[in-house]
Structure formats: structure tokens, C-alpha cells
Design a protein around this motif. Sequence first.
Motif, PDB file in Angstrom:
ATOM      1  N   ALA A  36      54.011  45.921  -0.775  1.00  0.00           N
ATOM      2  CA  ALA A  36      55.138  46.759  -0.359  1.00  0.00           C
ATOM      3  C   ALA A  36      55.426  47.839  -1.397  1.00  0.00           C
ATOM      4  O   ALA A  36      55.669  49.002  -1.055  1.00  0.00           O
ATOM      5  CB  ALA A  36      56.377  45.902  -0.126  1.00  0.00           C
ATOM      6  N   TYR A  37      55.399  47.472  -2.665  1.00  0.00           N
ATOM      7  CA  TYR A  37      55.620  48.451  -3.733  1.00  0.00           C
ATOM      8  C   TYR A  37      54.547  49.537  -3.706  1.00  0.00           C
ATOM      9  O   TYR A  37      54.839  50.726  -3.802  1.00  0.00           O
ATOM     10  CB  TYR A  37      55.627  47.748  -5.092  1.00  0.00           C
ATOM     11  CG  TYR A  37      55.640  48.730  -6.242  1.00  0.00           C
ATOM     12  CD1 TYR A  37      56.793  49.403  -6.576  1.00  0.00           C
ATOM     13  CD2 TYR A  37      54.475  48.998  -6.963  1.00  0.00           C
ATOM     14  CE1 TYR A  37      56.807  50.315  -7.621  1.00  0.00           C
ATOM     15  CE2 TYR A  37      54.474  49.899  -8.003  1.00  0.00           C
ATOM     16  CZ  TYR A  37      55.643  50.563  -8.328  1.00  0.00           C
ATOM     17  OH  TYR A  37      55.646  51.459  -9.341  1.00  0.00           O
ATOM     18  N   THR A  38      53.290  49.143  -3.558  1.00  0.00           N
ATOM     19  CA  THR A  38      52.188  50.110  -3.539  1.00  0.00           C
ATOM     20  C   THR A  38      52.316  51.060  -2.351  1.00  0.00           C
ATOM     21  O   THR A  38      52.138  52.270  -2.490  1.00  0.00           O
ATOM     22  CB  THR A  38      50.833  49.377  -3.478  1.00  0.00           C
ATOM     23  OG1 THR A  38      50.755  48.483  -4.591  1.00  0.00           O
ATOM     24  CG2 THR A  38      49.672  50.346  -3.517  1.00  0.00           C
ATOM     25  N   ALA A  42      53.002  55.115  -2.559  1.00  0.00           N
ATOM     26  CA  ALA A  42      52.095  56.071  -1.922  1.00  0.00           C
ATOM     27  C   ALA A  42      52.875  57.068  -1.065  1.00  0.00           C
ATOM     28  O   ALA A  42      52.576  58.265  -1.062  1.00  0.00           O
ATOM     29  CB  ALA A  42      51.061  55.341  -1.079  1.00  0.00           C
ATOM     30  N   THR A  43      53.892  56.616  -0.333  1.00  0.00           N
ATOM     31  CA  THR A  43      54.664  57.540   0.504  1.00  0.00           C
ATOM     32  C   THR A  43      55.490  58.492  -0.346  1.00  0.00           C
ATOM     33  O   THR A  43      55.696  59.639   0.043  1.00  0.00           O
ATOM     34  CB  THR A  43      55.598  56.785   1.475  1.00  0.00           C
ATOM     35  OG1 THR A  43      56.501  55.982   0.741  1.00  0.00           O
ATOM     36  CG2 THR A  43      54.816  55.944   2.447  1.00  0.00           C
ATOM     37  N   VAL A  44      55.951  58.048  -1.483  1.00  0.00           N
ATOM     38  CA  VAL A  44      56.724  58.920  -2.369  1.00  0.00           C
ATOM     39  C   VAL A  44      55.826  59.998  -2.984  1.00  0.00           C
ATOM     40  O   VAL A  44      56.241  61.141  -3.166  1.00  0.00           O
ATOM     41  CB  VAL A  44      57.420  58.093  -3.473  1.00  0.00           C
ATOM     42  CG1 VAL A  44      58.001  58.985  -4.539  1.00  0.00           C
ATOM     43  CG2 VAL A  44      58.498  57.220  -2.867  1.00  0.00           C
ATOM     44  N   LEU A  45      54.595  59.648  -3.287  1.00  0.00           N
ATOM     45  CA  LEU A  45      53.696  60.577  -3.961  1.00  0.00           C
ATOM     46  C   LEU A  45      53.013  61.564  -3.026  1.00  0.00           C
ATOM     47  O   LEU A  45      52.420  62.536  -3.490  1.00  0.00           O
ATOM     48  CB  LEU A  45      52.639  59.800  -4.752  1.00  0.00           C
ATOM     49  CG  LEU A  45      53.177  58.965  -5.917  1.00  0.00           C
ATOM     50  CD1 LEU A  45      52.050  58.191  -6.569  1.00  0.00           C
ATOM     51  CD2 LEU A  45      53.884  59.847  -6.931  1.00  0.00           C
ATOM     52  N   ILE A  46      53.098  61.330  -1.715  1.00  0.00           N
ATOM     53  CA  ILE A  46      52.469  62.261  -0.768  1.00  0.00           C
ATOM     54  C   ILE A  46      53.326  63.518  -0.681  1.00  0.00           C
ATOM     55  O   ILE A  46      54.529  63.452  -0.467  1.00  0.00           O
ATOM     56  CB  ILE A  46      52.333  61.618   0.627  1.00  0.00           C
ATOM     57  CG1 ILE A  46      51.312  60.498   0.566  1.00  0.00           C
ATOM     58  CG2 ILE A  46      51.945  62.663   1.666  1.00  0.00           C
ATOM     59  CD1 ILE A  46      51.210  59.701   1.846  1.00  0.00           C
ATOM     60  N   VAL A  47      52.697  64.664  -0.851  1.00  0.00           N
ATOM     61  CA  VAL A  47      53.393  65.945  -0.782  1.00  0.00           C
ATOM     62  C   VAL A  47      53.099  66.560   0.570  1.00  0.00           C
ATOM     63  O   VAL A  47      51.948  66.707   0.963  1.00  0.00           O
ATOM     64  CB  VAL A  47      52.912  66.886  -1.912  1.00  0.00           C
ATOM     65  CG1 VAL A  47      53.576  68.233  -1.795  1.00  0.00           C
ATOM     66  CG2 VAL A  47      53.171  66.259  -3.258  1.00  0.00           C
TER      67      VAL A  47
END
Length: 146
Positions: A36-38, A42-47
Motif C-alpha cells: 500500500a505504501y509503495t 508511486a501515485t504521488v510521484l507521477i507527474v
Amino acid sequence: LTVGSFTGGAGFAPSTKLGKFFVIGWTFTVLLLTSAYTANLATVLIVEGKDSSSVKSLVDAVQGGLKICVPEGTIYEQILRRRQPGARIIPVSRGLKTQPLRDKTCAGMVEGEDAWDIWRGTAGANPGCSLDVVGTPMVRMDGSFV
């Protein structure tokens, strides 16, 4: 216990069925939390992709034959018509603010710095802060109230 479960380096070996069930349950819980953390990271880092303009100045827009919005009846319209006779000028109501840019009526807009300074941070004129100044000022002007 947690690190040892994944690396296999722990010396903890439960001998009862309840102890073994606890270790398996705990290891599965840690696996779910890590997954869940990973996924969240990943969604936070997607621009997200953002439209960007290839126009770098007013001259670029004129040479490219692009439409340029200008507040109708203003000094900016007069100056633009005089300095850029080949420009495809679209006079717009100042009440529309940046709407002609957002609905793609124009590729760019000539506006005073005073109005832009007010509009820059407003959601109605610049939603998502996606608009910004491109190029250099056409002319510097000062005004006063007498």
C-alpha cells in the motif's frame, strides 16, 4: 520479527500452531502495508502532463500567424495594432479575463501587468495556476489618478 520474516535472517521459529499462525499473519500484514505504501508513493510521484506553449514571445505568435487576444478599446490594442500590423488580433471584453485563452480562442493575450498581477492567483482567471507571462513587456507605462 518483521525484518527477519522477509530476509530469512531471524532466529525466531515458533513451535506452537498459534505462534506459527501469528508469524504468518504478521508477515502478511507487513506485506500488505508495504504494498500500500509503495502504491501510494508511486501515485504521488507521477507527474501529470501539462500543455505548454511553443510561443516564446509576441513576435513568435505574430510570425506563426496565431490569434492574439487583447482587451478591446484599450491602449494595448492600439499599441499592438501599430507595432505589429500583421498580427491576428482578437479584441475581447476585459470582463472575460483569461477565458479566451482557456477555451483556445487565442494562443496568447496582451494584458497589463496590473490586471495580471491581480488575476494570477485567482481561481476564476488562472485555474490551477496554469497561465504565466511569456516574453518581455511590450511597453512600460505608469499611470496616476489626478
